[in-house]
Write a protein that holds these residues in place. Structure first.
Motif, mmCIF file in Angstrom:
data_model
loop_
_atom_site.group_PDB
_atom_site.id
_atom_site.type_symbol
_atom_site.label_atom_id
_atom_site.label_comp_id
_atom_site.label_asym_id
_atom_site.label_seq_id
_atom_site.Cartn_x
_atom_site.Cartn_y
_atom_site.Cartn_z
ATOM 1 N N LEU A 125 5.410 2.456 19.188
ATOM 2 C CA LEU A 125 5.283 3.882 19.522
ATOM 3 C C LEU A 125 3.799 4.354 19.499
ATOM 4 C CD1 LEU A 125 8.083 5.073 17.188
ATOM 5 C CD2 LEU A 125 8.371 4.775 19.506
ATOM 6 N N GLN A 126 3.629 4.941 20.656
ATOM 7 C CA GLN A 126 2.146 5.177 20.859
ATOM 8 C C GLN A 126 1.938 6.762 20.535
ATOM 9 O OE1 GLN A 126 1.190 4.460 24.882
ATOM 10 N NE2 GLN A 126 0.953 2.403 24.390
ATOM 11 N N ASP A 127 0.878 7.100 19.866
ATOM 12 C CA ASP A 127 0.608 8.411 19.333
ATOM 13 C C ASP A 127 -0.367 8.977 20.552
ATOM 14 O OD1 ASP A 127 -0.326 10.835 18.284
ATOM 15 O OD2 ASP A 127 -0.722 10.002 16.467
ATOM 16 N N THR A 128 0.367 10.010 21.095
ATOM 17 C CA THR A 128 -0.494 10.382 22.377
ATOM 18 C C THR A 128 -1.602 11.325 22.075
ATOM 19 O OG1 THR A 128 0.827 12.444 22.389
ATOM 20 C CG2 THR A 128 1.489 10.535 23.944
ATOM 21 N N GLY A 129 -1.743 11.684 20.538
ATOM 22 C CA GLY A 129 -2.656 12.740 19.778
ATOM 23 C C GLY A 129 -2.229 14.264 20.343
ATOM 24 N N VAL A 130 -1.379 14.305 21.315
ATOM 25 C CA VAL A 130 -0.945 15.869 21.702
ATOM 26 C C VAL A 130 -0.252 16.319 20.645
ATOM 27 C CG1 VAL A 130 0.094 17.215 23.151
ATOM 28 C CG2 VAL A 130 -1.099 15.073 23.921
ATOM 29 N N LYS A 131 -0.422 17.349 20.049
ATOM 30 C CA LYS A 131 0.362 18.187 18.933
ATOM 31 C C LYS A 131 1.794 19.160 19.441
ATOM 32 C CE LYS A 131 -2.057 15.945 16.015
ATOM 33 N NZ LYS A 131 -1.596 14.850 15.003
ATOM 34 N N ALA A 132 2.754 19.156 18.874
ATOM 35 C CA ALA A 132 3.728 19.988 19.355
ATOM 36 C C ALA A 132 4.027 21.050 18.286
ATOM 37 C CB ALA A 132 4.956 19.333 19.737
ATOM 38 N N SER A 133 3.664 22.136 18.301
ATOM 39 C CA SER A 133 3.964 23.067 17.116
ATOM 40 C C SER A 133 5.359 23.762 17.393
ATOM 41 C CB SER A 133 3.050 24.325 17.352
ATOM 42 O OG SER A 133 2.926 24.781 15.934
ATOM 43 N N ARG A 134 6.233 23.837 16.555
ATOM 44 C CA ARG A 134 7.736 24.316 16.600
ATOM 45 C C ARG A 134 7.685 25.130 15.336
ATOM 46 N NH1 ARG A 134 8.931 19.021 19.926
ATOM 47 N NH2 ARG A 134 10.617 18.344 18.521
ATOM 48 N N GLY A 135 7.449 26.548 15.456
ATOM 49 C CA GLY A 135 7.658 27.573 14.551
ATOM 50 C C GLY A 135 6.624 27.274 13.275
ATOM 51 N N ALA A 136 7.406 27.403 12.241
ATOM 52 C CA ALA A 136 6.678 27.113 11.009
ATOM 53 C C ALA A 136 6.262 25.805 10.685
ATOM 54 C CB ALA A 136 7.321 27.839 9.760
ATOM 55 N N GLY A 137 5.265 25.263 9.956
ATOM 56 C CA GLY A 137 5.021 24.097 9.606
ATOM 57 C C GLY A 137 4.158 23.368 10.359
ATOM 58 N N ARG A 138 3.514 22.266 9.809
ATOM 59 C CA ARG A 138 2.548 21.470 10.485
ATOM 60 C C ARG A 138 2.874 21.202 11.978
ATOM 61 N NH1 ARG A 138 -0.540 16.331 7.320
ATOM 62 N NH2 ARG A 138 -1.504 15.471 9.181
ATOM 63 N N PRO A 139 2.000 21.158 12.836
ATOM 64 C CA PRO A 139 2.447 20.661 14.005
ATOM 65 C C PRO A 139 2.644 19.170 14.153
ATOM 66 C CG PRO A 139 0.444 21.998 14.387
ATOM 67 C CD PRO A 139 0.743 21.661 12.955
ATOM 68 N N ALA A 140 3.400 18.599 14.823
ATOM 69 C CA ALA A 140 3.962 17.191 14.909
ATOM 70 C C ALA A 140 3.077 16.438 16.026
ATOM 71 C CB ALA A 140 5.225 16.783 14.984
ATOM 72 N N SER A 141 2.714 15.122 15.870
ATOM 73 C CA SER A 141 2.334 14.368 16.937
ATOM 74 C C SER A 141 3.353 14.070 17.939
ATOM 75 C CB SER A 141 1.832 13.012 16.497
ATOM 76 O OG SER A 141 0.237 13.167 16.545
ATOM 77 N N LEU A 142 3.029 14.034 19.077
ATOM 78 C CA LEU A 142 4.070 13.608 20.336
ATOM 79 C C LEU A 142 3.771 11.973 20.357
ATOM 80 C CD1 LEU A 142 3.948 16.571 22.747
ATOM 81 C CD2 LEU A 142 5.871 15.874 21.055
ATOM 82 N N TYR A 143 4.703 11.232 20.383
ATOM 83 C CA TYR A 143 4.561 9.638 20.470
ATOM 84 C C TYR A 143 5.154 9.409 21.670
ATOM 85 C CZ TYR A 143 3.080 9.123 15.688
ATOM 86 O OH TYR A 143 2.451 9.203 14.700
ATOM 87 N N LYS A 144 4.842 8.388 22.384
ATOM 88 C CA LYS A 144 5.706 7.840 23.496
ATOM 89 C C LYS A 144 6.085 6.366 23.047
ATOM 90 C CE LYS A 144 3.279 6.730 27.230
ATOM 91 N NZ LYS A 144 2.507 6.758 28.379
ATOM 92 N N PHE A 145 7.240 6.079 23.657
ATOM 93 C CA PHE A 145 7.758 4.614 23.696
ATOM 94 C C PHE A 145 7.080 3.642 24.590
ATOM 95 C CE2 PHE A 145 11.180 1.375 25.226
ATOM 96 C CZ PHE A 145 11.008 0.704 23.759
ATOM 97 N N ASP A 146 6.352 2.566 24.225
ATOM 98 C CA ASP A 146 5.658 1.567 24.674
ATOM 99 C C ASP A 146 6.646 0.405 25.053
ATOM 100 O OD1 ASP A 146 4.163 -0.444 25.918
ATOM 101 O OD2 ASP A 146 2.411 0.097 24.495
ATOM 102 N N ALA A 147 7.422 0.264 26.292
ATOM 103 C CA ALA A 147 8.405 -0.688 26.384
ATOM 104 C C ALA A 147 7.897 -1.955 26.447
ATOM 105 C CB ALA A 147 9.070 -0.200 28.080
ATOM 106 N N GLU A 148 6.834 -2.092 26.880
ATOM 107 C CA GLU A 148 5.849 -3.400 27.011
ATOM 108 C C GLU A 148 5.669 -3.861 25.617
ATOM 109 O OE1 GLU A 148 1.585 -4.912 29.144
ATOM 110 O OE2 GLU A 148 2.938 -3.112 29.894
ATOM 111 N N ALA A 149 5.138 -3.152 24.717
ATOM 112 C CA ALA A 149 4.931 -3.488 23.238
ATOM 113 C C ALA A 149 6.325 -3.953 22.575
ATOM 114 C CB ALA A 149 4.114 -2.505 22.507
ATOM 115 N N PHE A 150 7.269 -3.329 23.042
ATOM 116 C CA PHE A 150 8.833 -3.631 22.368
ATOM 117 C C PHE A 150 9.244 -4.984 22.948
ATOM 118 C CE2 PHE A 150 13.324 -3.316 22.100
ATOM 119 C CZ PHE A 150 13.413 -3.071 20.966
ATOM 120 N N GLU A 151 9.046 -5.201 24.181
ATOM 121 C CA GLU A 151 9.222 -6.724 24.823
ATOM 122 C C GLU A 151 9.573 -7.844 23.632
ATOM 123 O OE1 GLU A 151 10.942 -8.296 27.389
ATOM 124 O OE2 GLU A 151 10.952 -6.183 27.896
#
Lengths: 257, 257
Positions: A221-247
Motif C-alpha cells: 500500500l503506497q502512501d500518496t501523501g495526499v490528504k483527504a479531509s472528511r468532516g471532523a477529525g484529522r485528515p487521512a492519507s490516501l493510499y493506493k494499491f501497488d499490484a506489482e508489490a503484491f505479486e
DNA sequence: ACAAAAGTGTTTTTTATACACCCATGC
DNA sequence: GCATGGGTGTATAAAAAACACTTTTGT
C-alpha cells in the motif's frame, strides 16, 4: 460443498414405467442458466448488499431472485454472466468469478412439466461491485433492488442457497486475496479499507490499529501523501494499491485478516 | 479463476452470416459432461497420482483423458460423477467435491461439426481416494492408469488445465480441511499423515517435529495406545481422527500447515 | 477547548521455526 | 550395538492481540 460416500452411486429412479431403464441411459438435454450473486458494500450504513430482481415470468413470477439468464448460442458462460450484469447495473469496476454449478434434476419446476424434457442447470457467478458508483438500471416494470444480507426476502428456486454459498466465498476472498481493491476507488484511506472489512467480516476480526500496521508492513500500500479531509477529525492519507508489490504475496495465505 | 473487466461484456461473433444476430439470441442446447480429477497419494514412492483413461472414441481417440461421462436423464451431476468413478475404480473411502465448470464455446471439437449444434459443457469434480485399497477396473480393452502429477502425458480437450486447477484445490484443501482423514485408514500413525502432507505439499512446508506438536495441540487426534511396528525403528502409536473434537475448528483457517 | 477521526507505540501472549536429543525396535 | 524410524523438549524469532497514547482537523 463436499460429499462423502462409501458405497455405490445412488441412481434416482423416477417411476415404474417400463422404459425407465432406457430413459435413464439417455443423455439429458440441458438449458444452462447463469445466476449472479452481486455483492456490494455500503460502508456508511455498514451493510453488505445483494442485488435482487423481481421475476417477470413463470415460474416464481413476482418473487425476488438472483439476476440470471440462459446462455445463448456462441456465448461463453462468463460472457453470459457479464451480459446479465450489464443489463441490470452500470459499474466501472467489478470483480467476477465463478461460484458453483447447481444441477440436480428437478431444481427447476419447469423440468416437471414434461416428464423427460430438458434439464435446467445453473452456473452461478459471484461479483463484487463498488456501491457508490453502481447505477441500477430500471427498465420500467422490473423490480430491482439492493437487499441487505441479513434481511433477504424469500427467493425463487434454490437462490437462497446460492447466496449463502456466495457469502461464504466473499468472506474467504477478503481474507486471502486483494479483492477489496477491485472495488475501492484508486485512492482510498485505510479507514475505507478497514470499514469494508468490518462490514463483511464483522467487527471482531481485528482492531483498526493492528489491521493498519499489519497491512503497512506488507509494503503493497503506497502512501500518496495526499490528504483527504472528511468532516471532523484529522485528515487521512490516501493510499493506493501497488499490484506489482503484491505479486510475491499472492500465493501466501491469510495476508489480510 | 478470477476475472477483471472494466468495460462492456464481450460478445463472441462467429461469422458474417445474415442470421447471426438471430442465432446469437437463440438459447444454446447443451450436453453436460462430468470429468473427474481423481487423486491418490502413493506415500511409499512419494508421488501424487492422477487417474487417466485412454479415450475409446472420437474425438481424441487413443489419447489420455480424465474419466468422464455425459449426464443422463434424471441423474444429478454428483450422481454422474459417482457413476463414472465407480466404473473405473473400486474404493471404500473417497472424498468428492465439485471443482469448476468449463463451458466456453468450442472447447469441445464436436461443437465444430455442425455450426450451431449442441454445446458441450464440463462440470469437473475432484476426488481423493486411498491408494492402497483402490482397485482399477480394467474392462478388457480400455487403458486406465495412475499417472504421477509430474509426468502427465498430453491430454485430450482442456483436461490438463482441469488437472492443474484440481491440484491447486487439493493443496488448499489439505491446508485448511481434514480431507486427509477421508483417505487415511481409521487408524494411522502420525508419520503416515506427515508423509501424505509432504507428498502433496512438498518437503518444505514444515518439519516432522513441528507438524506433530502443532497437530497434537489441537486435540482432535486421539492416541489409541496401540502400537504399529513396521520393520526397523520404534513402533509408532496409532491415532484416530476425532470428528467431534474437530467441529469447533472447522471454520478456522490454516489448521494444518 | 474539545470531540472526532487518524496515526503511533508498547506490552503481553501466542505461534512458528530450527534444532538437539532421547526412546524403542529389528537385525 | 547400531541403524532406523518414533517421539520429546528447548531456545529463538516472529506474529497476533490488546490497549494506551499522540496528532490533526472541524466546530
Amino acid at each position: 460443498m463436499p460429499h462423502r460416500l462409501s458405497s455405490a452411486p445412488n441412481r434416482q429412479r423416477k417411476g415404474n414405467r417400463s422404459d425407465d431403464y432406457c430413459d435413464e441411459l439417455k443423455l439429458a438435454d440441458f438449458r444452462v442458466g447463469v445466476d449472479n450473486v452481486i455483492f456490494s458494500v455500503d460502508t456508511d450504513l455498514k451493510r453488505l448488499l445483494v442485488l435482487l430482481v423481481m421475476r417477470q415470468e413463470e415460474p416464481f413470477l413476482g418473487q425476488w431472485s438472483l439476476p440470471g439468464t440462459l446462455v445463448r448460442n456462441g456465448e461463453s458462460l462468463e460472457a453470459a454472466a457479464d451480459r446479465i450484469l450489464a443489463e441490470k447495473i452500470r459499474v466501472q469496476n467489478l470483480y467476477l468469478e465463478q461460484l458453483y454449478t447447481f444441477g440436480g434434476p428437478m431444481r427447476d419446476p419447469r423440468e416437471a412439466e414434461v416428464s423427460y424434457g430438458v434439464r435446467y442447470l445453473s452456473v452461478s457467478y459471484f461479483a463484487l461491485v463498488r456501491y457508490s458508483e453502481a447505477e441500477l438500471i430500471a427498465d420500467g416494470v422490473s423490480g430491482i433492488a439492493w437487499y441487505p444480507m441479513n434481511q433477504l426476502p424469500e427467493l425463487a428456486f434454490d437462490h437462497s442457497k446460492i447466496i449463502q454459498y456466495g457469502h461464504c466465498r466473499l468472506r474467504n476472498k477478503l481474507e486471502y486475496s486483494p479483492v477489496a481493491f477491485e472495488v475501492l476507488p484508486d485512492l482510498f484511506t485505510l479507514s475505507d479499507l478497514y470499514q469494508l472489512y468490518t462490514t463483511v467480516l464483522g467487527e471482531h476480526f481485528s482492531d483498526y490499529s493492528n489491521f493498519r500496521s499489519r497491512l503497512l508492513k506488507l509494503k503493497f500500500l503506497q502512501d500518496t501523501g495526499v490528504k483527504a479531509s472528511r468532516g471532523a477529525g484529522r485528515p487521512a492519507s490516501l493510499y493506493k494499491f501497488d499490484a506489482e508489490a503484491f505479486e510475491p504475496l499472492k500465493d501466501k495465505a491469510l495476508v489480510f485478516i
